[in-house]
Design a protein around this motif. Sequence first.
Motif, PDB file in Angstrom:
ATOM      1  N   PRO A 161       0.803  -1.239   0.000  1.00 51.17           N
ATOM      2  CA  PRO A 161       0.000   0.000   0.000  1.00 51.17           C
ATOM      3  C   PRO A 161       0.829   1.278   0.000  1.00 51.17           C
ATOM      4  CG  PRO A 161      -0.659  -1.524   1.769  1.00 51.17           C
ATOM      5  CD  PRO A 161       0.660  -1.984   1.265  1.00 51.17           C
ATOM      6  N   VAL A 162       2.148   1.171   0.140  1.00 52.70           N
ATOM      7  CA  VAL A 162       2.988   2.373   0.251  1.00 52.70           C
ATOM      8  C   VAL A 162       3.337   2.868  -1.149  1.00 52.70           C
ATOM      9  CG1 VAL A 162       5.131   3.333   1.146  1.00 52.70           C
ATOM     10  CG2 VAL A 162       3.938   1.545   2.426  1.00 52.70           C
ATOM     11  N   ASP A 163       2.983   4.110  -1.449  1.00 54.13           N
ATOM     12  CA  ASP A 163       3.279   4.707  -2.752  1.00 54.13           C
ATOM     13  C   ASP A 163       4.712   5.221  -2.745  1.00 54.13           C
ATOM     14  OD1 ASP A 163       3.379   6.003  -5.152  1.00 54.13           O
ATOM     15  OD2 ASP A 163       1.492   7.080  -4.920  1.00 54.13           O
ATOM     16  N   THR A 164       5.658   4.314  -3.043  1.00 53.65           N
ATOM     17  CA  THR A 164       7.074   4.680  -2.980  1.00 53.65           C
ATOM     18  C   THR A 164       7.433   5.719  -4.038  1.00 53.65           C
ATOM     19  OG1 THR A 164       7.573   2.757  -4.373  1.00 53.65           O
ATOM     20  CG2 THR A 164       7.773   2.464  -1.993  1.00 53.65           C
ATOM     21  N   GLU A 165       6.740   5.703  -5.188  1.00 49.35           N
ATOM     22  CA  GLU A 165       7.039   6.683  -6.232  1.00 49.35           C
ATOM     23  C   GLU A 165       6.685   8.095  -5.775  1.00 49.35           C
ATOM     24  OE1 GLU A 165       6.081   7.501 -10.977  1.00 49.35           O
ATOM     25  OE2 GLU A 165       5.376   5.687  -9.987  1.00 49.35           O
ATOM     26  N   ALA A 166       5.535   8.234  -5.093  1.00 48.00           N
ATOM     27  CA  ALA A 166       5.139   9.550  -4.575  1.00 48.00           C
ATOM     28  C   ALA A 166       6.138  10.024  -3.522  1.00 48.00           C
ATOM     29  CB  ALA A 166       3.736   9.486  -3.975  1.00 48.00           C
ATOM     30  N   ILE A 167       6.607   9.095  -2.682  1.00 49.31           N
ATOM     31  CA  ILE A 167       7.603   9.462  -1.667  1.00 49.31           C
ATOM     32  C   ILE A 167       8.873   9.953  -2.338  1.00 49.31           C
ATOM     33  CG2 ILE A 167       9.101   8.548   0.157  1.00 49.31           C
ATOM     34  CD1 ILE A 167       6.829   6.706   0.982  1.00 49.31           C
ATOM     35  N   GLN A 168       9.315   9.270  -3.407  1.00 50.97           N
ATOM     36  CA  GLN A 168      10.532   9.677  -4.105  1.00 50.97           C
ATOM     37  C   GLN A 168      10.362  11.051  -4.748  1.00 50.97           C
ATOM     38  OE1 GLN A 168      13.544   8.046  -4.046  1.00 50.97           O
ATOM     39  NE2 GLN A 168      14.207   9.966  -4.960  1.00 50.97           N
TER      40      GLN A 168
ATOM     41  N   GLU B 167       8.458  13.457  -3.669  1.00 47.83           N
ATOM     42  CA  GLU B 167       8.544  14.425  -2.569  1.00 47.83           C
ATOM     43  C   GLU B 167      10.000  14.653  -2.183  1.00 47.83           C
ATOM     44  OE1 GLU B 167       6.185  13.269   0.741  1.00 47.83           O
ATOM     45  OE2 GLU B 167       4.318  13.186  -0.381  1.00 47.83           O
ATOM     46  N   ILE B 168      10.780  13.570  -2.133  1.00 53.79           N
ATOM     47  CA  ILE B 168      12.202  13.695  -1.784  1.00 53.79           C
ATOM     48  C   ILE B 168      12.914  14.568  -2.818  1.00 53.79           C
ATOM     49  CG2 ILE B 168      14.375  12.426  -1.617  1.00 53.79           C
ATOM     50  CD1 ILE B 168      12.790  10.114  -0.383  1.00 53.79           C
ATOM     51  N   ASP B 169      12.646  14.340  -4.120  1.00 55.58           N
ATOM     52  CA  ASP B 169      13.296  15.135  -5.175  1.00 55.58           C
ATOM     53  C   ASP B 169      12.982  16.621  -5.013  1.00 55.58           C
ATOM     54  OD1 ASP B 169      14.280  12.800  -6.205  1.00 55.58           O
ATOM     55  OD2 ASP B 169      12.747  12.587  -7.764  1.00 55.58           O
ATOM     56  N   GLN B 170      11.732  16.948  -4.732  1.00 57.28           N
ATOM     57  CA  GLN B 170      11.346  18.352  -4.553  1.00 57.28           C
ATOM     58  C   GLN B 170      12.032  18.956  -3.330  1.00 57.28           C
ATOM     59  OE1 GLN B 170       7.067  18.353  -4.394  1.00 57.28           O
ATOM     60  NE2 GLN B 170       6.826  17.727  -6.525  1.00 57.28           N
ATOM     61  N   LEU B 171      12.092  18.181  -2.247  1.00 57.16           N
ATOM     62  CA  LEU B 171      12.731  18.678  -1.028  1.00 57.16           C
ATOM     63  C   LEU B 171      14.232  18.863  -1.230  1.00 57.16           C
ATOM     64  CD1 LEU B 171      10.803  16.515   1.583  1.00 57.16           C
ATOM     65  CD2 LEU B 171      10.724  18.999   1.420  1.00 57.16           C
ATOM     66  N   VAL B 172      14.859  17.980  -2.009  1.00 59.35           N
ATOM     67  CA  VAL B 172      16.290  18.114  -2.283  1.00 59.35           C
ATOM     68  C   VAL B 172      16.561  19.408  -3.048  1.00 59.35           C
ATOM     69  CG1 VAL B 172      18.189  17.154  -3.640  1.00 59.35           C
ATOM     70  CG2 VAL B 172      16.853  15.667  -2.159  1.00 59.35           C
ATOM     71  N   GLN B 173      15.708  19.722  -4.025  1.00 56.86           N
ATOM     72  CA  GLN B 173      15.867  20.973  -4.760  1.00 56.86           C
ATOM     73  C   GLN B 173      15.723  22.180  -3.828  1.00 56.86           C
ATOM     74  OE1 GLN B 173      13.167  20.981  -8.073  1.00 56.86           O
ATOM     75  NE2 GLN B 173      14.150  19.243  -9.076  1.00 56.86           N
TER      76      GLN B 173
ATOM     77  N   ILE C  43      13.370  15.541   4.525  1.00 58.68           N
ATOM     78  CA  ILE C  43      14.007  14.592   3.606  1.00 58.68           C
ATOM     79  C   ILE C  43      14.316  13.291   4.327  1.00 58.68           C
ATOM     80  CG2 ILE C  43      16.105  14.136   2.263  1.00 58.68           C
ATOM     81  CD1 ILE C  43      16.146  17.121   1.551  1.00 58.68           C
ATOM     82  N   GLU C  44      14.902  13.412   5.513  1.00 58.09           N
ATOM     83  CA  GLU C  44      15.228  12.219   6.292  1.00 58.09           C
ATOM     84  C   GLU C  44      13.964  11.449   6.657  1.00 58.09           C
ATOM     85  OE1 GLU C  44      17.670   9.427   8.063  1.00 58.09           O
ATOM     86  OE2 GLU C  44      18.135  11.100   6.726  1.00 58.09           O
TER      87      GLU C  44
ATOM     88  N   ARG D 167      11.139  11.399   4.951  1.00 59.52           N
ATOM     89  CA  ARG D 167      10.625  10.703   3.767  1.00 59.52           C
ATOM     90  C   ARG D 167      11.497   9.493   3.439  1.00 59.52           C
ATOM     91  NH1 ARG D 167       7.801  14.359   4.906  1.00 59.52           N
ATOM     92  NH2 ARG D 167       6.432  15.598   3.582  1.00 59.52           N
ATOM     93  N   ARG D 168      12.821   9.687   3.551  1.00 54.40           N
ATOM     94  CA  ARG D 168      13.722   8.584   3.197  1.00 54.40           C
ATOM     95  C   ARG D 168      13.593   7.411   4.161  1.00 54.40           C
ATOM     96  NH1 ARG D 168      19.124  12.086   1.434  1.00 54.40           N
ATOM     97  NH2 ARG D 168      18.517  12.327  -0.760  1.00 54.40           N
ATOM     98  N   THR D 169      13.237   7.714   5.392  1.00 51.70           N
ATOM     99  CA  THR D 169      13.130   6.626   6.375  1.00 51.70           C
ATOM    100  C   THR D 169      11.697   6.150   6.561  1.00 51.70           C
ATOM    101  OG1 THR D 169      12.945   8.246   8.192  1.00 51.70           O
ATOM    102  CG2 THR D 169      15.155   7.440   7.644  1.00 51.70           C
ATOM    103  N   ALA D 170      10.742   6.752   5.788  1.00 46.40           N
ATOM    104  CA  ALA D 170       9.337   6.365   5.953  1.00 46.40           C
ATOM    105  C   ALA D 170       9.142   4.879   5.675  1.00 46.40           C
ATOM    106  CB  ALA D 170       8.451   7.197   5.013  1.00 46.40           C
ATOM    107  N   ILE D 171       9.746   4.406   4.589  1.00 49.72           N
ATOM    108  CA  ILE D 171       9.605   2.991   4.239  1.00 49.72           C
ATOM    109  C   ILE D 171      10.255   2.122   5.303  1.00 49.72           C
ATOM    110  CG2 ILE D 171      10.236   1.247   2.533  1.00 49.72           C
ATOM    111  CD1 ILE D 171      10.034   3.456   0.413  1.00 49.72           C
ATOM    112  N   ASP D 172      11.463   2.525   5.740  1.00 49.46           N
ATOM    113  CA  ASP D 172      12.141   1.752   6.792  1.00 49.46           C
ATOM    114  C   ASP D 172      11.301   1.710   8.061  1.00 49.46           C
ATOM    115  OD1 ASP D 172      14.270   1.203   5.200  1.00 49.46           O
ATOM    116  OD2 ASP D 172      15.499   2.863   5.902  1.00 49.46           O
ATOM    117  N   ARG D 173      10.666   2.845   8.400  1.00 50.03           N
ATOM    118  CA  ARG D 173       9.874   2.892   9.628  1.00 50.03           C
ATOM    119  C   ARG D 173       8.675   1.954   9.541  1.00 50.03           C
ATOM    120  NH1 ARG D 173      10.151   8.311   9.025  1.00 50.03           N
ATOM    121  NH2 ARG D 173       7.903   8.443   8.692  1.00 50.03           N
ATOM    122  N   ILE D 174       8.016   1.968   8.374  1.00 52.41           N
ATOM    123  CA  ILE D 174       6.856   1.093   8.220  1.00 52.41           C
ATOM    124  C   ILE D 174       7.280  -0.368   8.332  1.00 52.41           C
ATOM    125  CG2 ILE D 174       5.092   0.307   6.588  1.00 52.41           C
ATOM    126  CD1 ILE D 174       4.970   3.180   5.548  1.00 52.41           C
ATOM    127  N   GLU D 175       8.398  -0.713   7.676  1.00 51.58           N
ATOM    128  CA  GLU D 175       8.890  -2.090   7.762  1.00 51.58           C
ATOM    129  C   GLU D 175       9.221  -2.452   9.203  1.00 51.58           C
ATOM    130  OE1 GLU D 175      12.181  -2.591   5.196  1.00 51.58           O
ATOM    131  OE2 GLU D 175      11.037  -2.384   3.342  1.00 51.58           O
TER     132      GLU D 175
END
Length: 647
Positions: free
Chosen positions: A133-140, A142-148, A490-491, A493-501
Amino acid sequence: MELQQSSQPDGTIHAENIGGIQETTVEFSPGITILVGRNATNRTSFLQAVMAALGSENVSLKGDADEASVELTLGDETYTRRLSRRAGGVVTDGDPYLEDPTLADLFAFLLESNEARRAVAANDDLRELIMRPVDTEAIQNEIDQLVQERQSLQRKLEEIDDKKGKLPQLEAQQTQLKDDIAEKKAELEAKEEELEAADADVEETREEKSELEDKLADLRSKRSDLDDIRFDLETERESLEALTSEQRELENELDELPETPLGELEEIDSELERLRNRKRALETEVNELQSVIGFNEEMLEEADSDAFEALTEDSSGDVTDQLLPDETVTCWTCGSEVETAQIESTLDQLRQLSQTKLGDVNDIDDEISEVSDRKRELEQSQRERDRLERRLSDIETEIDRGEDTIDRLQTRREELTDEIETIEAAVEEREDENYSAVLDLHKEANQLEYELGRLENDLERVEGEIADIESQIDEQDDIEAQLEEVKAEIEDRRTAIDRIEANAVEEFNEHMDTVLEMLDYANIERIWIERVERDVREGRRKVTKSIFELHVIRTAESGAAYEDTVDHLSESEREVTGLVFALAGYLAHEVYEKVPFMLLDSLEAIDADRIATLIDYLNEYTGYLLVALLPEDAAALPDEYERVTEI
């Protein structure tokens, strides 16, 4: 959770033509509702009706109906769903409880065919189920926008640091300019006094003096303009040099970027569309297979139940004949007599086909993930290329504009030089023996006034730069705070998947420990999930992925612990493990925030006492717990639990 249940309203379901239901209306309250009955008494169909009203697509129409409807009322709110049989499948519309039922289908609607329950027994990829159910593409994205945004803030801070380094020099320049202005003013005052004294000694007509002063004023103005042009030329050349340097750097960056093959993105989009269509077709096939399997299981169970009742009612005849009833049934599709074993064999084949189709769906999910990753890489590269090309285009425009400005300033400088020479010649013509000294004094005073004006302009410019730098320094704390917030996001978002796991693994292990202790399986010490990293190949690349490894720890008769496999778990143990895994997903994804329901069916593999303990435990985590049970299993539950005996 009692507070959550107490805040939930009573509910009513009205269903028509769902599963085996022709029409029914059932009321229920928050907390535990037990659907009591033998097999083939529409309990599963009722749970499917609830699922339909909540938004699930995993619902079957009554075999002889083309239209079905469900209405769920919770307090003052009403949710509706209509199903229509069309060529190629079932079409749904209405206003269900959920817009997206993905989470609920996986972790709240725990019927026999539920993927989370079956995953443990089938040794499927547990991690894929948790993360689906995790939309990893949307998370990525968001990360790209935040990096900019982070890069932009960092550039601002670097600019401030550069300007802070210039501040001491500017302040020293400011002090020097103030001293020079004071000195120049003193020189000008002295020169004006000298000129005033000289003027008293020279006789010249008012007209001549006025004309001479006009010429000198014009000369002073022209020289001031010429000096301004020299300064502007110097500034433009410095700017042009900086632009040219940036142009070279951007061209180098552009050359280093990989080219996006022509048409590859279109091909990827086409491939993704093909894979998604294939996935939808497979899921439709799986749903239809599950409906067929469920319908035939109910019919087979009903046939067995009828045979058993006939056996108990008929007390005449040979006892042996009664113990060996006819092993044939009337087929409900063709009307002929067939062996029960033949139907069961066909059902086994259908189940195997369903599992194969589910495996195909998982394989396609992996392909979709791989193709989506490639698409994201290409799009990121293309976005960077577009950014560089836009900036290069802007720089080329600025360079052209700068070169035009330099040409214009050089032309104007030549014109002013000629004009100044002409005015100086005219002034020279007016000099004679009588007042040449006075003219010299006028020139000197004129030059001092010009120099004083230039110094004052320089001071104004320096003070403006100082004020601008100080203003930016005042903003530095705010920019640094924004930068820290962006870095934290950014951190996060990057750790969101790790946190869910990690949460899912922690929830599973915690609940499994508690449940095993309550259910007291004799020789199972522990069942737990370990989250490990594995290098796997995706296409031509090797990537590191998280894997959920399920461990079973048993205790031998000697008391020694040893690790066993899932295959050696009993059916009861596998069912409990699957339910706890689903509960872990329910909690890790906070499904209770989106839908306050949990539905349970097909618990026959677990003994009645353990069912009672498990239901009491699950009740703590949901607003409505609807459970389908056989009468003997329901008897082990407290009387205060609401019961529904007719559907």
